[in-house]
Design an enzyme around this catalytic site. Structure first.
Site, PDB file in Angstrom:
ATOM      1  N   ASP A 117       0.825  -1.210   0.000  1.00 46.66           N
ATOM      2  CA  ASP A 117       0.000   0.000   0.000  1.00 46.66           C
ATOM      3  C   ASP A 117       0.858   1.258   0.000  1.00 46.66           C
ATOM      4  O   ASP A 117       0.555   2.234  -0.702  1.00 46.66           O
ATOM      5  CB  ASP A 117      -0.929   0.007   1.216  1.00 46.66           C
TER       6      ASP A 117
ATOM      7  N   TYR B 282       2.258   1.833  -3.489  1.00 47.28           N
ATOM      8  CA  TYR B 282       1.202   2.321  -4.387  1.00 47.28           C
ATOM      9  C   TYR B 282       0.939   3.801  -4.118  1.00 47.28           C
ATOM     10  O   TYR B 282       0.853   4.608  -5.052  1.00 47.28           O
ATOM     11  CB  TYR B 282      -0.076   1.503  -4.193  1.00 47.28           C
ATOM     12  N   ASP B 283       0.813   4.157  -2.839  1.00 48.05           N
ATOM     13  CA  ASP B 283       0.525   5.551  -2.483  1.00 48.05           C
ATOM     14  C   ASP B 283       1.643   6.485  -2.951  1.00 48.05           C
ATOM     15  O   ASP B 283       1.379   7.597  -3.428  1.00 48.05           O
ATOM     16  CB  ASP B 283       0.346   5.677  -0.966  1.00 48.05           C
TER      17      ASP B 283
ATOM     18  N   LYS C  81     -25.899 -14.186  -5.992  1.00 52.75           N
ATOM     19  CA  LYS C  81     -26.723 -13.003  -6.270  1.00 52.75           C
ATOM     20  C   LYS C  81     -26.385 -11.921  -5.238  1.00 52.75           C
ATOM     21  O   LYS C  81     -26.924 -11.908  -4.138  1.00 52.75           O
ATOM     22  CB  LYS C  81     -28.209 -13.347  -6.225  1.00 52.75           C
TER      23      LYS C  81
ATOM     24  N   CYS D 273     -67.792  -0.111   2.203  1.00 56.04           N
ATOM     25  CA  CYS D 273     -66.502   0.533   1.954  1.00 56.04           C
ATOM     26  C   CYS D 273     -66.161   1.496   3.082  1.00 56.04           C
ATOM     27  O   CYS D 273     -66.972   2.370   3.420  1.00 56.04           O
ATOM     28  CB  CYS D 273     -66.543   1.277   0.623  1.00 56.04           C
TER      29      CYS D 273
ATOM     30  N   CYS E 150     -65.566   6.612  -5.503  1.00 57.74           N
ATOM     31  CA  CYS E 150     -64.962   6.385  -4.183  1.00 57.74           C
ATOM     32  C   CYS E 150     -63.675   7.204  -4.062  1.00 57.74           C
ATOM     33  O   CYS E 150     -62.779   7.090  -4.912  1.00 57.74           O
ATOM     34  CB  CYS E 150     -64.660   4.903  -3.998  1.00 57.74           C
TER      35      CYS E 150
END
EC number: 6.5.1.2
Length: 673
Positions: free
Chosen positions: A33, A36-37, A119, A413, A436
């Site tokens: 890391d 990379y930095d 999934k 109703c 209604c």
């Protein structure tokens, strides 16, 4: 410009891209890391000193400084279909039996080969690469169109800005899932709670909300991840053979530098599919997963199986069992929908279910009430139907308190007092009163919904005010409202009134298929409305159509056709359509005619094999636009079988039945125009 600086910038970009692919795709880091930095900062400083060195695919260009104002809507070149769900092994077997029939095959010919993929519970994305460069990233939306969120896509580090190949396809369409690792989700919620903000309900909601942030810096900070699972090459494959199977597609995606879930597997027959499902069902994974996606491995067989209105026939999602939780029923209310259907709804003690807080659940109908013997005060078992709608699936009668009260649907109703009816043979009780208030509110909300007229600001509360205070009775009444009318409503000032009226008036320009869906015709969903609008490009044409003509359209059928004809025959609906046409809705000429002749009307076709220039979907659309119908299997009712290269067993069936065979050229010659 010093050539050495240009060379160094190229080296840094190439090395950082290689390191990203090794990390995100192959899970085999090649750089510490800290290294990379350091290299990233070196490239950043070079570009800051010499801006002409900046390229679109530079890793320093992932996150923009300026937030977006909005996300434009874009059409998907290749639609993103939903997946049919299977909730148990019996439904999975039924799917395979349907697949056998569609392909014209029998189990004796050998097991089908599938690819099983986990999934991931995230947000579907559509990525477009042009000449190897990421050009666009969009949300799934309704499958036909979505939002262009390219700035946010660039902020997801596992999505490459440039494909890892020197010879990319001219256009590559990639489909995949953006998701939030569980550890990152928990970190974000800890920070939100510390700041006094409400936590996100689940990783899926957090991922979807993150993708719609206007500031890509927020997206970068939340560290979304991505798995690709499909690719399409609409303008051809550059060199060598294109993939022939789903498994090859996954390998090509990986070769191109896109991350692919390493847990996918080729399975021969359902027995191996079930083994894969059981292996991962209880596994502790670093991301949310709600099932297994099962796909036919052969791309040729996928094309032969084709699609329904909503789903590919060649794939299905085998879902994990739904989570069920107990909670107390505090009350039961009768809810009246836009069609007059009366649904008993349980009001619950709030409970966390599948990542969301649930306080209401459906009891479906009177038969279900009686079957469960539901009492107010009971402890109910609640689950999410299809992982979406909460429903009561059981009652713990041993926990029933002495003061529990039995519940029955009312005879009248609850909204308008009209005597309720239950048509013979139906499980649903309905309010027959067209006036209604609950039906009117439901119709207005449906008309204003996102998939219909998409009227921003016209939600449930505002619709209720329009009906109760302003006497709005039909969707046509909406277009007669003025800012002065709206200013009389509570919470509506001059500015908000003008804004809502403008949104209503803008909706006049919505296309005919959205208007058709918004009318709320029984059984006419978004996809059905699109199909009908394509065949009948004006209300007058659809109103004049016979049920048998409508039923001939591929993907419609008799039940939908009869519902459409019945709706247009109603005098009240005819009056509404006339009012809408006088208002200029839908926005099209009063007299419209079919774009092409109907020379194939009444003819039934089957397509087998790969055609020279047309895809299966293009051939199907060509036939249907001329009145023909494309079916999935050969029968004595089939008029023609269109044969391409590498045909399946449908060719033998057609020859045995003496059905005429057509090449692609002979098919096109059926319409000389």
């Amino acid at each position: 410009m010093d050539p050495k600086l240009e060379q160094r910038a190229r080296e840094l970009r190439a090395l950082l891209q290689k390191a990203s692919i090794a990390y995100y795709v192959h899970d085999a880091p090649i750089l510490e890391d800290s290294v990379y930095d350091r290299l990233y900062r070196e490239l950043q400083e070079l570009e800051r000193a010499y801006p002409e060195l900046i390229t679109p695919d530079s890793p320093t260009q992932r996150v923009g400084e300026k937030p977006a104002e909005q996300f434009p809507t874009v059409s998907h070149r290749i639609p993103l279909y939903s997946l049919e769900n299977a909730f148990n092994l019996e439904e999975l077997k039924e799917w395979q039996e349907r697949l056998w029939r569609v392909l014209g095959r029998t189990p004796e010919e050998g097991e089908l080969e599938y690819v099983c993929e986990l999934k991931i519970d995230g947000a579907a994305l559509a990525l477009t690469y042009v000449d190897g460069l990421l050009q666009r990233g969009a949300t799934r939306g309704d499958g036909q169109s979505g939002e262009d969120i390219t700035p946010n896509i660039r902020a997801i580090p596992s999505i490459p800005l440039r494909l890892a190949t020197a010879a990319p396809p001219p256009v590559l369409e990639v489909r995949g899932e953006a998701y939030l690792p569980i550890a990152e989700f928990e970190r974000i919620n800890r920070e939100r709670c510390s700041a006094g903000d409400p936590p996100f309900a689940n990783p899926r909601n957090c991922a979807a909300g993150t993708l719609r942030q206007l500031d890509s810096r927020v997206v970068a900070a939340r560290k979304l991840s991505f798995f690709a699972y499909a690719l399409h090459w609409p303008e051809g494959w550059p060199s060598g053979d294109p993939p022939q199977t789903q498994w090859e597609c996954l390998q090509r995606l990986k070769d191109l530098g896109l991350p692919v879930n390493p847990l996918s597997q080729v399975c021969r027959g359902l027995e191996e599919v079930v083994q894969f499902y059981e292996r991962w069902r209880q596994a502790q994974l670093p991301y949310a997963c709600d099932g297994v996606v099962v796909k036919l491995n052969s791309l040729r067989l996928q094309e032969e199986a084709g699609f329904t209105q909503k789903f590919p026939r060649w794939a299905i999602a085998l879902k994990y069992p739904a989570q069920e939780v107990p909670t107390r029923i505090r009350a039961i209310v009768a809810s009246v929908g836009r069609t007059g259907a009366v649904t008993p709804v349980a009001e619950l003690e709030p409970v966390l279910l599948a990542g969301t807080t649930v306080s209401r659940a459906s009891l479906h109908n009177a038969d279900r009430l009686e079957e469960l013997d539901v009492h107010i005060g009971d402890t109910a078992i609640v689950r999410k139907a299809g992982e979406i709608i909460p429903e009561v699936v059981g009652i713990l009668k041993e926990l029933r308190p002495p003061d529990a009260v039995p519940y029955r649907l009312p005879s009248h109703c609850p909204e308008c007092g009209t005597l309720l009816v239950r048509p013979a043979g139906e499980a649903i009780t309905r309010c027959p009163n067209p006036a209604c208030p609950a039906k009117i509110r439901g119709q207005l909300q449906h008309w204003a919904s996102r998939d219909a007229m998409d009227i921003e600001g016209l939600g449930e509360k505002r619709v209720a005010q329009l009906v109760e205070k302003l006497g709005v009775r039909t969707v046509a009444d909406l277009y007669r409202l003025t800012p002065e009318h709206l200013e009389s409503l509570e919470g509506m000032g001059s500015r908000s009134s003008q804004k809502l009226v403008q949104a209503i008036q803008r909706s006049r320009q919505q296309p005919w298929e959205r208007v058709l869906y918004g009318l709320g015709i029984p059984h006419v969903g978004v996809v059905t409305a699109q199909i009908l609008a394509q065949h009948f490009p004006a209300p007058e044409l659809l109103a004049q159509a016979r049920a048998e003509d409508i039923a001939q359209i591929y993907g419609i059928g008799a039940e939908i056709a009869e519902a459409v004809v019945a709706w247009f025959a109603d005098p009240a609906h005819q009056k509404l359509l006339q009012e809408l046409r006088e208002l200029g809705i839908p926005a099209l000429p009063r007299q419209a005619a079919p774009a092409v002749s109907q020379v194939l009307a009444g003819k039934k076709f089957v397509i087998t094999g790969t055609l020279p220039t047309l895809s299966r979907q293009q051939a199907k659309a060509w036939i249907e636009s001329r009145g023909g119908k494309v079916t999935a299997s050969v029968s004595r009712q089939t008029d023609y079988v269109v044969v391409g290269s590498d045909p399946g067993s449908k060719l033998k069936q057609a020859q045995a039945l003496g059905i005429p065979l057509l090449s692609e050229a002979e098919l096109l010659a059926l319409d000389p125009k």
